[in-house]
Every structure is written in C-alpha cells, then in structure tokens.
Design an enzyme around this catalytic site. Sequence first.
Site, PDB file in Angstrom:
ATOM      1  CG  ASP A  76      -1.787  -1.213   1.354  1.00 18.72           C
ATOM      2  OD1 ASP A  76      -2.082  -1.835   0.324  1.00 18.72           O
ATOM      3  OD2 ASP A  76      -2.152  -1.569   2.488  1.00 18.72           O
ATOM      4  CD  GLU A 250      -9.377  -1.692  -1.705  1.00 24.97           C
ATOM      5  OE1 GLU A 250      -9.854  -1.729  -0.557  1.00 24.97           O
ATOM      6  OE2 GLU A 250      -8.808  -2.663  -2.230  1.00 24.97           O
TER       7      GLU A 250
END
Length: 579
Positions: A76, A250
């Site tokens: 991430d 997302e």
Amino acid sequence: MKNKFTYLLIACALIFMAFQKNDSEGKEKKEAGNSGAKATPVFLSATYIGEDEVYENYPLEEGEFYNPILQGTYPDPAITRKGDDYYMVCSSFAMFPGVPIFHSNDLVNWTQIGHVLDRTSQLDVHDTGISQGVYAPGITYNEYNDTFYMITTAFAGGLGNIVVKTKDPRKGWSEPYKLDFQGIDPSIFFDDDGKAYVVHNDAPEKALYQGHRVIKIWEYDLEKDQVIAGTDKVIVNGGVDIEEEPIWIEAPHIYKKNGLYYLMCAEGGTGGWHSEVIFSSEDPMGPYTPAPSNPILTQRYFPKDRENMVDWAGHADLVKGPDDKYYGVFLAIRPNEAGQVNTGRETFILPVDWSGKFPVFENGLVPMKPKLKMPEGVENKTGEEGYFPNGNFTYSEDFQSDTLDYRWIGLRGPREAFMEKTKKGLKIEPFEADINELAPTSTLFHRQMHKDFTFTTKMEYKPKSSEDMAGITCYQNERFNYAFGITRKGKDYYVLLERTEKGESRILASKKIDLDNPVSLKVQARGDEYEFSYALDGEKYENLGGKVSGDILSTNVAGGFTGAMIGLYATTANDAVPE
C-alpha cells in the site's frame, strides 16, 4: 540426663540433615533453573542472505535498477514530494512501530528514515491480529502551510481514521487527530486555492452485491484538522461501471493537472483481479467520469505460468519524478513456483505516460519485467551508503551499533519493551506470551524479502524449564507459523521445531543436545521448501525435521494482508514440550 543428651544429639542430627536436604534441593533447583531469574537469550549475530534466481539470471546493466524497490511486506505505498525530496510510506498493520517512511532524491535510491507512528500514544495494537492495525496510509505535502500530513485507518485502539502531521518527517510526527467519518483508505488533496479535501472508501447506503463500495469526498478544515460536517458526497459508486458489479473500489487519490481533477483508485480487490482505474472532473467534488482506457494498470489478464510472474498489481500513487516525468508506486506480489505469496505484497514502481488526457502506467498492462531503466542522470546506489538494498544481498548484524536498524520491528508493541543492547549482543527479555497469542511477543522481526533465502543467528541461552524457549520463528500470523529453538525437559536441553496451522500446533521434531556453548540456528528456504538446522560448534549444521512446506507462511493460504517474517524469539510461556 542421658536421655536429654540423646534427644539433643538426635535434634542436632535432624537439623544437619535438614540443612543438607535444603542445600541439595537448592542445588537441584539451581541446576533445573528454578532460581527465580528469567532465562534470557543473548543473540550475538544475525545474517540474512537473499538468493533469488531471477537476480542471477537478470544482472543489472548500466542505467538499470530492480523492481520491486521495496522487497518483502511493504504494501500500500503512498508518496509525496517537497522540492527534490520524496517521501514514501507503507502499511504496517499490527507491526510496531507503525508506518515505515522512506526518503529519496531520485525514486531509485531509498533510505528508511524511521516510522511515522513510533509511540504507543499514537498507535495501540497490543491485542490485535497482525492484519489489523494500520491500513493504507496516505502522505501529502501541503506547500501552503509547509506541512506534511499522513492520514490512515487504524483498526485498533479505538482510533479509526486519523491524521498526523509534521514540518519535517525526519523529526517526528504529531499525536493523532481523530477524524469523524467511517470507511477506510483515506487520502488528503490540497487544491491550488488553498482548500483541502479528504477522499476515502466507504460502504454504500444499500449494498447491491458483495464487494460493492463507494468513494466519498469531504471538505477538510485545516485549522481544526477535521472533515467539515455535511460536506460529504459520493463521487464513485461501485467503480468504473456499476452494471458490471465491480468490487472494492478503494485507495483513492486526487491529482490536478491542466485545470482538471483526476481521481485514481484501486479496483477489483487486493488479489488476482486487482487493478488501478482513473476518473476525471472539472471540480474536486465531482462528478467524475471514468477514462475510456481503464484499467490503467493490472496484471490480471496473463497466464499464471508466466516466467518471473508479478501479480495483484494495484493500490497506486503518482508523483512527478526528477526528470519531470510522472511515476507511480504500487503494490504487487511475486509468488513462488508453488503459487504461494510468502514475501507478501511489495512496493513496485513504473514510469507513467501522461502525455494524453489520462495517465497510463508504462508496461503496466503487459507482464512486468524484473528490471527498469533509471531516470536520466541517476546512479544506482541501492544497498550502498546506507541506501535500502534490493535484488540479492547479504545483511549482517552483530548488534554492536548504538542504534538498531529500522528493518527490525516488533509486533503489537515497542521493541524497547523487551530488547536491550549489551556488550555481547542483543538481549531479549522473554514475555509470558507465546508466538500464537494475541498479545505483544518478545520477538524482533525481519521481513522475508526473497523466495530463496538463508537466515542464521547465534545465541547464548540456557532455558531453566520447559516453559522457556528461544530461537527463531518464521511467522505469517498468530495462527500460521513455525517456531524453532531451544527448550528444556527435566535436566536435558532440546532443540525443537513446531508447526502451527490454523491455530493448531504440533511438534515436527526434537532432539536432545549438549548446550555448553552458544548455539547457531539456521532457516533456509528454496521456494516452498524450508529447512531448519542447528550447529553446536558454529559450523557443522544438522537438519531438524527434514524439508517442510512453507505453505503456512503464504498470504493466500494463511489469509490476511501481511507477508512472512523471520523473528528472534523468546518466551516463558512455551507449551511445546519434547516427547
């Protein structure tokens, strides 16, 4: 009188025998290690050697560097820039300290400068599973107040969505500001008129299918460090095309270029259908229109048996590079030959072509290669001069320096709670918690960064009871791991290998040993095959348990979001007793 004298002699004899018995029991207790003090291991050294075949087959030529740029479980990624300085952060979940932060001047050579959440007042993960804690951080520099913002979701300690900030990422970050909204994956956008906005993933008012999510935006009050109530708005429903039932939109980021606003998001879930998609708008609050060329990054369309497979690509962030060209950092995986993901989700980078209206990752829609060309004028110094290594490398630690390398991390609590530097090496004070508990463990972890690796450590240790154990753990999570170390049964010392799968532990092998000198422990992996061995003389290693499968160390077997780690481990709550 005679009888009294006889009784006195008998009493003295009994007292003498009692003293002898107590002295004998004391010696036995001391020999058995029940003298009260903890059995505390001292780790004299540790060495990690990466040995992946891909790096042997693809040696670097002049002007090249390896992808991924951060090997091992650094997922991430998010990135920002101030002048010539680039700062990048990654998810850390229940690892402590939280949110590793890296610095670079050229996007090739990176130095870890610390962690953003390095205090328990900022992050409380003491009783959470390893895949809880800190998710998907975003980092953004605001030139209008010369401040860096790190925003994230913390699934622990009752925090939820938080933001911390600093003028200088090298000098520490503020206490958290708790944000008043639900959902995950927030990021901050600062417009050129000084206004600020937060975008994030959230649940829809009514879910139409499994995996249905939305992207929401809020105006953000820079003075109060809080979203402005009532300004929230859904700007993406489901994904690029709601009729196709896209899942898990997302990790949103907003950018501005040529007067237009661009919203880039991950779509498809962080697995085999992962991708990156892009939308545009004339207003930061929308409406946003998807690009006709979506996805702009994915590896989902290619054969699963392709060479040097990279997969699960997505969850990206963009930045303008030193050559005035755009680049994107993102997560992806490199499964081993058995299809297992032991190194976890790693940080990759690709150049981005933004010559048209919409950006597209260069070679992000074809099978990825292990090497890239460097930005013009950049020299590859990875692994040198303090820069983070990649490719194959050897990292050795004798624990004699004043500070401990940032690569060593704790789990659910600070490293300083259990470790102490000594003249001999690193002393690890054992907690009364074993590796399978949802509690802080006295374990110092190093990420597994290669499919093929060798990790060795040398340890001084004499357990005092069967409840004492110290050595190595290969750890995916609290329910899937290996523990390999030294324990005791009666007066005898044993080396032992335990496998825990789905929370059920079993001893694979144990052997009685003499423990007169420091013991060396080694774990070696070749893809799915792991071997654990020990040496009592520091040289001649003996295997314990044969070859065992690394399947339980794989993300796609054990579940969750982390990769495997190797830990220096100690406990006084061992329940693995040799037979």
